[in-house]
Write a protein that holds these residues in place. Sequence first.
Motif, PDB file in Angstrom:
ATOM      1  N   GLU A  54      27.095  -4.742 -13.857  1.00  0.00           N
ATOM      2  CA  GLU A  54      27.988  -3.805 -14.536  1.00  0.00           C
ATOM      3  C   GLU A  54      28.585  -4.407 -15.803  1.00  0.00           C
ATOM      4  OE1 GLU A  54      30.878  -2.637 -11.641  1.00  0.00           O
ATOM      5  OE2 GLU A  54      29.434  -1.472 -10.489  1.00  0.00           O
ATOM      6  N   SER A  88      19.613  -0.638  -9.390  1.00  0.00           N
ATOM      7  CA  SER A  88      20.165   0.699  -9.164  1.00  0.00           C
ATOM      8  C   SER A  88      21.233   0.627  -8.097  1.00  0.00           C
ATOM      9  CB  SER A  88      19.071   1.681  -8.750  1.00  0.00           C
ATOM     10  OG  SER A  88      18.586   1.377  -7.467  1.00  0.00           O
ATOM     11  N   LYS A  89      22.098   1.611  -8.116  1.00  0.00           N
ATOM     12  CA  LYS A  89      23.117   1.736  -7.090  1.00  0.00           C
ATOM     13  C   LYS A  89      23.452   3.206  -6.940  1.00  0.00           C
ATOM     14  CE  LYS A  89      27.450   1.413  -9.563  1.00  0.00           C
ATOM     15  NZ  LYS A  89      28.755   0.814  -9.561  1.00  0.00           N
ATOM     16  N   ARG A  90      24.102   3.542  -5.864  1.00  0.00           N
ATOM     17  CA  ARG A  90      24.485   4.921  -5.620  1.00  0.00           C
ATOM     18  C   ARG A  90      25.612   5.308  -6.559  1.00  0.00           C
ATOM     19  NH1 ARG A  90      28.315   7.437  -2.644  1.00  0.00           N
ATOM     20  NH2 ARG A  90      29.052   5.482  -1.787  1.00  0.00           N
ATOM     21  N   LYS A  91      25.468   6.481  -7.151  1.00  0.00           N
ATOM     22  CA  LYS A  91      26.498   6.990  -8.040  1.00  0.00           C
ATOM     23  C   LYS A  91      27.732   7.337  -7.219  1.00  0.00           C
ATOM     24  CE  LYS A  91      27.005  10.310 -11.791  1.00  0.00           C
ATOM     25  NZ  LYS A  91      26.344  11.389 -12.523  1.00  0.00           N
ATOM     26  N   LEU A  92      28.908   7.027  -7.743  1.00  0.00           N
ATOM     27  CA  LEU A  92      30.150   7.288  -7.024  1.00  0.00           C
ATOM     28  C   LEU A  92      30.303   8.766  -6.693  1.00  0.00           C
ATOM     29  CD1 LEU A  92      32.717   5.035  -8.907  1.00  0.00           C
ATOM     30  CD2 LEU A  92      31.753   4.674  -6.649  1.00  0.00           C
ATOM     31  N   TYR A  93      30.838   9.019  -5.536  1.00  0.00           N
ATOM     32  CA  TYR A  93      31.151  10.364  -5.058  1.00  0.00           C
ATOM     33  C   TYR A  93      29.920  11.243  -4.864  1.00  0.00           C
ATOM     34  CZ  TYR A  93      35.564   8.614  -6.828  1.00  0.00           C
ATOM     35  OH  TYR A  93      36.641   7.819  -7.092  1.00  0.00           O
ATOM     36  N   THR A  94      28.756  10.633  -4.681  1.00  0.00           N
ATOM     37  CA  THR A  94      27.543  11.390  -4.396  1.00  0.00           C
ATOM     38  C   THR A  94      26.819  10.729  -3.235  1.00  0.00           C
ATOM     39  OG1 THR A  94      26.142  10.122  -5.883  1.00  0.00           O
ATOM     40  CG2 THR A  94      27.275  12.028  -6.826  1.00  0.00           C
ATOM     41  N   ASP A  97      22.508  10.670  -5.616  1.00  0.00           N
ATOM     42  CA  ASP A  97      22.357  10.337  -7.033  1.00  0.00           C
ATOM     43  C   ASP A  97      22.434   8.828  -7.233  1.00  0.00           C
ATOM     44  OD1 ASP A  97      22.196  13.025  -7.601  1.00  0.00           O
ATOM     45  OD2 ASP A  97      24.286  13.204  -8.222  1.00  0.00           O
ATOM     46  N   LYS A  98      21.609   8.334  -8.157  1.00  0.00           N
ATOM     47  CA  LYS A  98      21.556   6.900  -8.446  1.00  0.00           C
ATOM     48  C   LYS A  98      21.924   6.625  -9.892  1.00  0.00           C
ATOM     49  CE  LYS A  98      19.526   5.331  -4.625  1.00  0.00           C
ATOM     50  NZ  LYS A  98      20.174   4.457  -3.728  1.00  0.00           N
ATOM     51  N   VAL A  99      22.501   5.465 -10.104  1.00  0.00           N
ATOM     52  CA  VAL A  99      22.724   4.939 -11.445  1.00  0.00           C
ATOM     53  C   VAL A  99      21.724   3.799 -11.608  1.00  0.00           C
ATOM     54  CG1 VAL A  99      24.331   3.764 -12.974  1.00  0.00           C
ATOM     55  CG2 VAL A  99      25.165   5.515 -11.415  1.00  0.00           C
ATOM     56  N   TYR A 101      20.325   0.762 -13.976  1.00  0.00           N
ATOM     57  CA  TYR A 101      20.602  -0.134 -15.096  1.00  0.00           C
ATOM     58  C   TYR A 101      19.306  -0.844 -15.473  1.00  0.00           C
ATOM     59  CZ  TYR A 101      25.523   0.240 -13.700  1.00  0.00           C
ATOM     60  OH  TYR A 101      26.786   0.691 -13.397  1.00  0.00           O
TER      61      TYR A 101
END
Length: 131
Positions: A54, A88-94, A97-99, A101
Amino acid sequence: MISCYIPDIPHPINVVFGTQGSSKTTANKLIQNLIDPSKLENLSLPSNTEKFIETIAPHWWISFDNISNISNTLSDELCKCVTGGSSSKRKLYTDDDKVIYTYCNCISLNGINCVVNRPDLMDRSYSFAIN
Protein backbone atom coordinates in the motif's frame (compact mmCIF):
# COMPACT_ATOMS: atom_id res chain seq x y z
CA MET A 1 19.71 7.24 -11.32
CA ILE A 2 19.29 7.45 -15.09
CA SER A 3 17.47 4.10 -15.18
CA CYS A 4 14.75 5.63 -12.99
CA TYR A 5 13.63 7.68 -15.98
CA ILE A 6 13.01 4.54 -18.08
CA PRO A 7 9.67 2.87 -17.29
CA ASP A 8 8.90 -0.86 -17.46
CA ILE A 9 12.41 -2.14 -16.80
CA PRO A 10 13.89 -3.56 -13.60
CA HIS A 11 15.55 -0.86 -11.50
CA PRO A 12 18.33 -1.51 -8.98
CA ILE A 13 17.69 -0.69 -5.34
CA ASN A 14 19.81 2.20 -4.12
CA VAL A 15 21.31 1.18 -0.75
CA VAL A 16 23.11 3.96 1.13
CA PHE A 17 24.85 3.33 4.44
CA GLY A 18 27.27 5.23 6.59
CA THR A 19 27.96 6.78 9.93
CA GLN A 20 25.49 8.93 11.83
CA GLY A 21 25.29 12.44 10.40
CA SER A 22 26.82 11.55 7.02
CA SER A 23 23.90 13.02 4.99
CA LYS A 24 22.32 9.74 3.90
CA THR A 25 18.80 11.13 4.36
CA THR A 26 19.68 14.41 2.66
CA ALA A 27 21.12 12.55 -0.35
CA ASN A 28 17.92 10.53 -0.68
CA LYS A 29 15.80 13.70 -0.47
CA LEU A 30 17.82 15.32 -3.26
CA ILE A 31 17.46 12.27 -5.51
CA GLN A 32 13.74 12.04 -4.79
CA ASN A 33 13.24 15.71 -5.67
CA LEU A 34 14.87 15.06 -9.04
CA ILE A 35 12.99 11.86 -9.87
CA ASP A 36 9.60 11.90 -8.13
CA PRO A 37 8.89 14.95 -5.94
CA SER A 38 6.49 14.08 -3.14
CA LYS A 39 5.50 15.37 0.25
CA LEU A 40 6.27 11.89 1.60
CA GLU A 41 10.03 11.90 1.99
CA ASN A 42 12.08 9.16 3.63
CA LEU A 43 9.47 6.85 5.08
CA SER A 44 9.89 4.07 7.61
CA LEU A 45 9.93 0.55 6.19
CA PRO A 46 6.56 -1.06 7.04
CA SER A 47 6.71 -4.24 9.08
CA ASN A 48 4.22 -6.28 7.06
CA THR A 49 3.77 -7.03 3.38
CA GLU A 50 0.30 -5.53 3.00
CA LYS A 51 1.35 -2.14 4.40
CA PHE A 52 4.49 -2.22 2.26
CA ILE A 53 2.48 -2.72 -0.94
CA GLU A 54 0.00 0.00 0.00
CA THR A 55 2.93 2.35 0.64
CA ILE A 56 4.79 1.76 -2.61
CA ALA A 57 1.82 1.46 -4.99
CA PRO A 58 1.16 5.19 -5.59
CA HIS A 59 4.84 6.17 -5.96
CA TRP A 60 7.48 5.85 -8.64
CA TRP A 61 10.46 6.55 -6.35
CA ILE A 62 10.26 5.82 -2.66
CA SER A 63 12.92 6.12 -0.01
CA PHE A 64 12.95 4.17 3.25
CA ASP A 65 15.01 5.75 5.99
CA ASN A 66 16.98 4.49 9.03
CA ILE A 67 16.59 0.78 8.39
CA SER A 68 18.26 -1.56 10.85
CA ASN A 69 17.10 -4.91 9.41
CA ILE A 70 14.90 -6.37 6.68
CA SER A 71 12.78 -9.46 7.26
CA ASN A 72 12.91 -12.31 4.74
CA THR A 73 9.33 -11.59 3.67
CA LEU A 74 10.01 -7.90 3.02
CA SER A 75 13.25 -8.80 1.25
CA ASP A 76 11.22 -10.92 -1.17
CA GLU A 77 8.72 -8.08 -1.67
CA LEU A 78 11.53 -5.61 -2.38
CA CYS A 79 12.84 -7.97 -5.06
CA LYS A 80 9.40 -8.19 -6.65
CA CYS A 81 8.93 -4.45 -6.39
CA VAL A 82 11.96 -3.49 -8.45
CA THR A 83 11.63 -6.21 -11.10
CA GLY A 84 7.84 -5.97 -11.42
CA GLY A 85 5.17 -7.60 -9.35
CA SER A 86 1.54 -7.57 -8.46
CA SER A 87 -0.69 -8.24 -5.50
CA SER A 88 -4.39 -8.27 -4.76
CA LYS A 89 -6.60 -7.95 -1.75
CA ARG A 90 -10.30 -7.80 -1.03
CA LYS A 91 -11.81 -4.38 -1.49
CA LEU A 92 -13.14 -2.92 1.76
CA TYR A 93 -16.82 -3.39 2.50
CA THR A 94 -17.28 -5.94 -0.29
CA ASP A 95 -17.29 -9.72 -0.51
CA ASP A 96 -15.96 -10.40 -4.00
CA ASP A 97 -14.43 -7.18 -5.32
CA LYS A 98 -10.63 -7.07 -5.49
CA VAL A 99 -8.07 -4.31 -5.49
CA ILE A 100 -5.12 -5.21 -7.70
CA TYR A 101 -1.77 -3.49 -7.28
CA THR A 102 0.90 -3.69 -9.98
CA TYR A 103 4.28 -2.14 -9.43
CA CYS A 104 7.78 -1.77 -10.78
CA ASN A 105 9.23 0.98 -8.61
CA CYS A 106 12.52 2.68 -7.87
CA ILE A 107 13.52 2.24 -4.23
CA SER A 108 16.20 3.62 -1.98
CA LEU A 109 17.14 2.22 1.43
CA ASN A 110 19.43 3.81 3.97
CA GLY A 111 20.80 2.98 7.37
CA ILE A 112 23.94 2.99 9.44
CA ASN A 113 24.79 -0.58 8.41
CA CYS A 114 24.27 -2.21 5.02
CA VAL A 115 20.97 -3.99 5.67
CA VAL A 116 20.89 -6.04 2.47
CA ASN A 117 21.99 -9.55 3.37
CA ARG A 118 20.01 -11.97 1.19
CA PRO A 119 21.61 -12.95 -2.13
CA ASP A 120 18.54 -12.29 -4.28
CA LEU A 121 18.20 -8.77 -2.88
CA MET A 122 21.95 -8.16 -3.25
CA ASP A 123 21.68 -9.06 -6.95
CA ARG A 124 19.01 -6.38 -7.39
CA SER A 125 20.78 -3.58 -5.55
CA TYR A 126 23.88 -1.45 -5.54
CA SER A 127 25.34 -0.26 -2.27
CA PHE A 128 27.60 2.61 -1.43
CA ALA A 129 28.93 4.05 1.80
CA ILE A 130 28.88 7.70 2.79
CA ASN A 131 31.42 8.73 5.40
